[in-house]
Design a protein around this motif. Structure first.
Motif, PDB file in Angstrom:
ATOM      1  N   TYR A  98      12.756 -16.395 -53.226  1.00  0.00           N
ATOM      2  CA  TYR A  98      13.544 -17.452 -54.007  1.00  0.00           C
ATOM      3  C   TYR A  98      13.936 -18.635 -52.980  1.00  0.00           C
ATOM      4  CZ  TYR A  98      14.408 -15.720 -58.821  1.00  0.00           C
ATOM      5  OH  TYR A  98      14.103 -15.376 -60.141  1.00  0.00           O
ATOM      6  N   GLN A  99      14.311 -17.983 -51.781  1.00  0.00           N
ATOM      7  CA  GLN A  99      14.608 -19.073 -50.693  1.00  0.00           C
ATOM      8  C   GLN A  99      13.510 -19.990 -50.638  1.00  0.00           C
ATOM      9  OE1 GLN A  99      17.661 -19.874 -49.315  1.00  0.00           O
ATOM     10  NE2 GLN A  99      16.578 -21.648 -48.697  1.00  0.00           N
ATOM     11  N   THR A 100      12.057 -19.416 -50.427  1.00  0.00           N
ATOM     12  CA  THR A 100      11.039 -19.978 -49.959  1.00  0.00           C
ATOM     13  C   THR A 100      10.767 -20.910 -51.407  1.00  0.00           C
ATOM     14  OG1 THR A 100      10.440 -18.212 -48.666  1.00  0.00           O
ATOM     15  CG2 THR A 100       8.605 -19.881 -49.467  1.00  0.00           C
ATOM     16  N   VAL A 101      10.839 -20.374 -52.472  1.00  0.00           N
ATOM     17  CA  VAL A 101      10.529 -21.301 -53.806  1.00  0.00           C
ATOM     18  C   VAL A 101      11.507 -22.728 -53.519  1.00  0.00           C
ATOM     19  CG1 VAL A 101      11.348 -21.457 -55.948  1.00  0.00           C
ATOM     20  CG2 VAL A 101       9.973 -19.653 -55.214  1.00  0.00           C
ATOM     21  N   VAL A 160       4.832 -16.946 -57.536  1.00  0.00           N
ATOM     22  CA  VAL A 160       5.271 -16.915 -56.188  1.00  0.00           C
ATOM     23  C   VAL A 160       6.518 -15.947 -55.818  1.00  0.00           C
ATOM     24  CG1 VAL A 160       4.027 -19.063 -55.672  1.00  0.00           C
ATOM     25  CG2 VAL A 160       6.572 -18.991 -56.548  1.00  0.00           C
ATOM     26  N   LEU A 161       6.969 -15.157 -56.861  1.00  0.00           N
ATOM     27  CA  LEU A 161       8.122 -14.282 -56.663  1.00  0.00           C
ATOM     28  C   LEU A 161       7.788 -13.010 -56.495  1.00  0.00           C
ATOM     29  CD1 LEU A 161      10.638 -16.385 -58.957  1.00  0.00           C
ATOM     30  CD2 LEU A 161      10.746 -16.097 -56.611  1.00  0.00           C
ATOM     31  N   VAL A 220      13.901 -29.395 -65.897  1.00  0.00           N
ATOM     32  CA  VAL A 220      15.123 -28.779 -65.594  1.00  0.00           C
ATOM     33  C   VAL A 220      15.155 -27.344 -65.115  1.00  0.00           C
ATOM     34  CG1 VAL A 220      17.355 -28.208 -66.272  1.00  0.00           C
ATOM     35  CG2 VAL A 220      16.230 -30.300 -67.279  1.00  0.00           C
ATOM     36  N   LYS A 221      14.859 -27.115 -63.803  1.00  0.00           N
ATOM     37  CA  LYS A 221      14.768 -25.738 -63.093  1.00  0.00           C
ATOM     38  C   LYS A 221      15.929 -25.055 -62.750  1.00  0.00           C
ATOM     39  CE  LYS A 221      11.562 -27.049 -60.095  1.00  0.00           C
ATOM     40  NZ  LYS A 221      10.353 -27.349 -59.129  1.00  0.00           N
ATOM     41  N   VAL A 222      16.150 -23.881 -63.396  1.00  0.00           N
ATOM     42  CA  VAL A 222      17.308 -22.941 -63.283  1.00  0.00           C
ATOM     43  C   VAL A 222      17.129 -21.897 -62.691  1.00  0.00           C
ATOM     44  CG1 VAL A 222      19.123 -22.095 -64.471  1.00  0.00           C
ATOM     45  CG2 VAL A 222      18.518 -24.261 -64.947  1.00  0.00           C
ATOM     46  N   MET A 223      17.880 -21.338 -61.692  1.00  0.00           N
ATOM     47  CA  MET A 223      17.842 -19.912 -61.352  1.00  0.00           C
ATOM     48  C   MET A 223      19.231 -19.339 -61.440  1.00  0.00           C
ATOM     49  SD  MET A 223      18.715 -17.825 -58.287  1.00  0.00           S
ATOM     50  CE  MET A 223      18.152 -16.175 -57.722  1.00  0.00           C
ATOM     51  N   LEU A 238      20.586 -20.057 -50.160  1.00  0.00           N
ATOM     52  CA  LEU A 238      20.684 -19.164 -51.266  1.00  0.00           C
ATOM     53  C   LEU A 238      21.994 -18.287 -50.838  1.00  0.00           C
ATOM     54  CD1 LEU A 238      20.422 -18.196 -54.272  1.00  0.00           C
ATOM     55  CD2 LEU A 238      18.582 -16.956 -53.503  1.00  0.00           C
ATOM     56  N   ALA A 239      21.815 -17.968 -49.695  1.00  0.00           N
ATOM     57  CA  ALA A 239      22.848 -16.847 -49.363  1.00  0.00           C
ATOM     58  C   ALA A 239      24.217 -17.231 -49.161  1.00  0.00           C
ATOM     59  CB  ALA A 239      22.281 -16.159 -47.736  1.00  0.00           C
TER      60      ALA A 239
END
Lengths: 280, 280
Positions: free
Chosen positions: A219-222, A137-138, A173-176, A18-19
């Motif tokens: 989020y990274q873990t997700v 989980v967030l 459809v998963k969106v961040m 993510l970074a």
């Protein structure tokens, strides 16, 4: 770029970090804001045709397909704008929107997936989750709302759950939506400066903001644990609202194109019905 | 004409006779189709502002108001078009749409108002019922789906129920879209002539059509018995789709204008929050 190419470009794959994603970027898209708005308007017609075919197939019972769009993001990243400007272009008769808030006492008495399972889209529908089971989980992890072992258990539980949902005919459809902390500050400040936006501001927003790095780690873990073949994550740079909206529309188009719904054939004698109607 | 004048012009009052309403008329409106479409587009902005204010008030807990639009009509009269072109212009986050079908076995085990009561809009929302509890005194009566005494009981039960709903803060807007049998024949024939519309056609539509006069009599009784001060009926001539859509928008505007929602004041110290955000 085809909708499928958009989906591939934004999809979380092995080794994703993510970074490394620049929230101001517009990966794979060469146009600017005006192009993005034009392309969004142009895509709406196809989205509507595909949605109506999907709905039609379900009404006459020839298919069980549906789509589920899951939206996650930090505050002010633009989930509301996606709902309004992307989902809002689709016939409301084919959309089922759920905004998940903090769990109620009744919901807390059940497993965290219970309230989610009651809101899955029926065949023919585009379901939209504004927040979801990922909150568990967030914020659940960042704020230690559950024991560490329970948080840990949830990743596998989510994967099992989503695999069942996908197997039943739902394209997930998963969106961040990924904004920068600087952009968030600017958007929250605007809410404070405009009296007609005060209702959207909550002092708790700043409290969460102070935990930015913890949220990014969560989020990274997700992404590491729950981006699966049947339900991959997509990270959409969202400092440019127009890009995020266009990207989500393309993800929906890709999901619908892969279903490829068709106008169902009549299950009655068309000519006989014409005569019966004419005589009535 | 103001929205309030529209509402008054279309409202069912003492001595109302459905048979006197011309489905091709456009009562009180002097414009044509192009004017109607322009006025519909122009009204959307006010509708959205009022809806967002209503939603905002409910989010910060300063008001409990909501709106409930109830749509009833013969097949093909245009309920779907109202949902799509009038309701569809509003932010989906503030709309709760329910399409009522023939009751399920579970629903039939309860009183006819049970399933209705579970779908009432929450504070801040515009609820929309595509069909409703009125089916239970329309097809219920025409098709004798319940004993005559039970049908008779339902009118008063509906009035009591709607009075409670109104007292809890919900503005009830009841609409019958009134088409002519000739116009219906034309619209059903189009569904038979276009393969992409076959899914919307059901041979049962003609069976119902053959009972037209019985349905009109059942509607007349509904108007006689259930057009109350807190929940009046409106009959909208609907052979012209553009007129029906404009009229329903005006009825929603009237309901919202009467609520007169305002942007809620901040319940936090705005200047202190600006400093806290700037330092974050």
């Amino acid at each position: 770029m085809t909708a499928h190419e958009w989906a591939k470009a934004l999809q979380v794959g092995d080794g994703f970090r993510l970074a490394d994603v620049d929230p101001r970027s517009t990966p794979g898209y060469r146009g600017g804001k005006a192009d993005g708005r034009r392309d969004l308007a142009a895509g709406l017609e196809e989205l509507n045709t595909l949605q109506e075919r999907l709905f039609a197939e379900s009404r006459v019972g020839v298919a069980e397909d549906s789509v589920l769009l899951i939206l996650q993001a930090m505050d002010s990243a633009g989930k509301g704008g996606i709902v309004r400007h992307v989902v809002g272009g689709v016939d409301p008769q084919g959309v089922a929107l759920t905004a998940f808030k903090a769990p109620t006492p009744e919901e807390l008495q059940h497993d965290f997936l219970w309230r989610i399972s009651t809101r899955l889209p029926e065949p023919g529908f585009i379901g939209v989750f504004d927040r979801s089971h990922y909150e568990d989980v967030l914020i659940g992890r960042v704020r230690s709302l559950a024991p560490a072992a329970e948080i840990e258990r949830r990743y596998d539980a989510i994967n099992d759950f989503e695999a069942q949902v996908a197997a039943s005919g739902t394209r997930i459809v998963k969106v961040m939506l990924h904004i920068s902390p600087e952009e968030q500050k600017s958007r929250l400040m605007e809410r404070l400066e405009r009296p007609d936006k005060h209702w959207k501001y909550n002092p708790g927003d700043v409290d969460e903001r102070l935990l930015w790095d913890d949220y990014m780690a969560a989020y990274q873990t997700v992404f590491d644990r729950t981006s699966t073949d049947v339900a991959p994550w997509h990270v959409i740079p969202a400092d440019h609202k127009w890009f995020a909206r266009l990207a989500v529309q393309e993800l929906l188009l890709d999901a619908l194109q892969r279903i490829d719904p068709q106008w169902p054939a009549a299950d009655f004698d068309v000519e006989a019905e014409k005569k019966r109607l004419a005589a009535s």
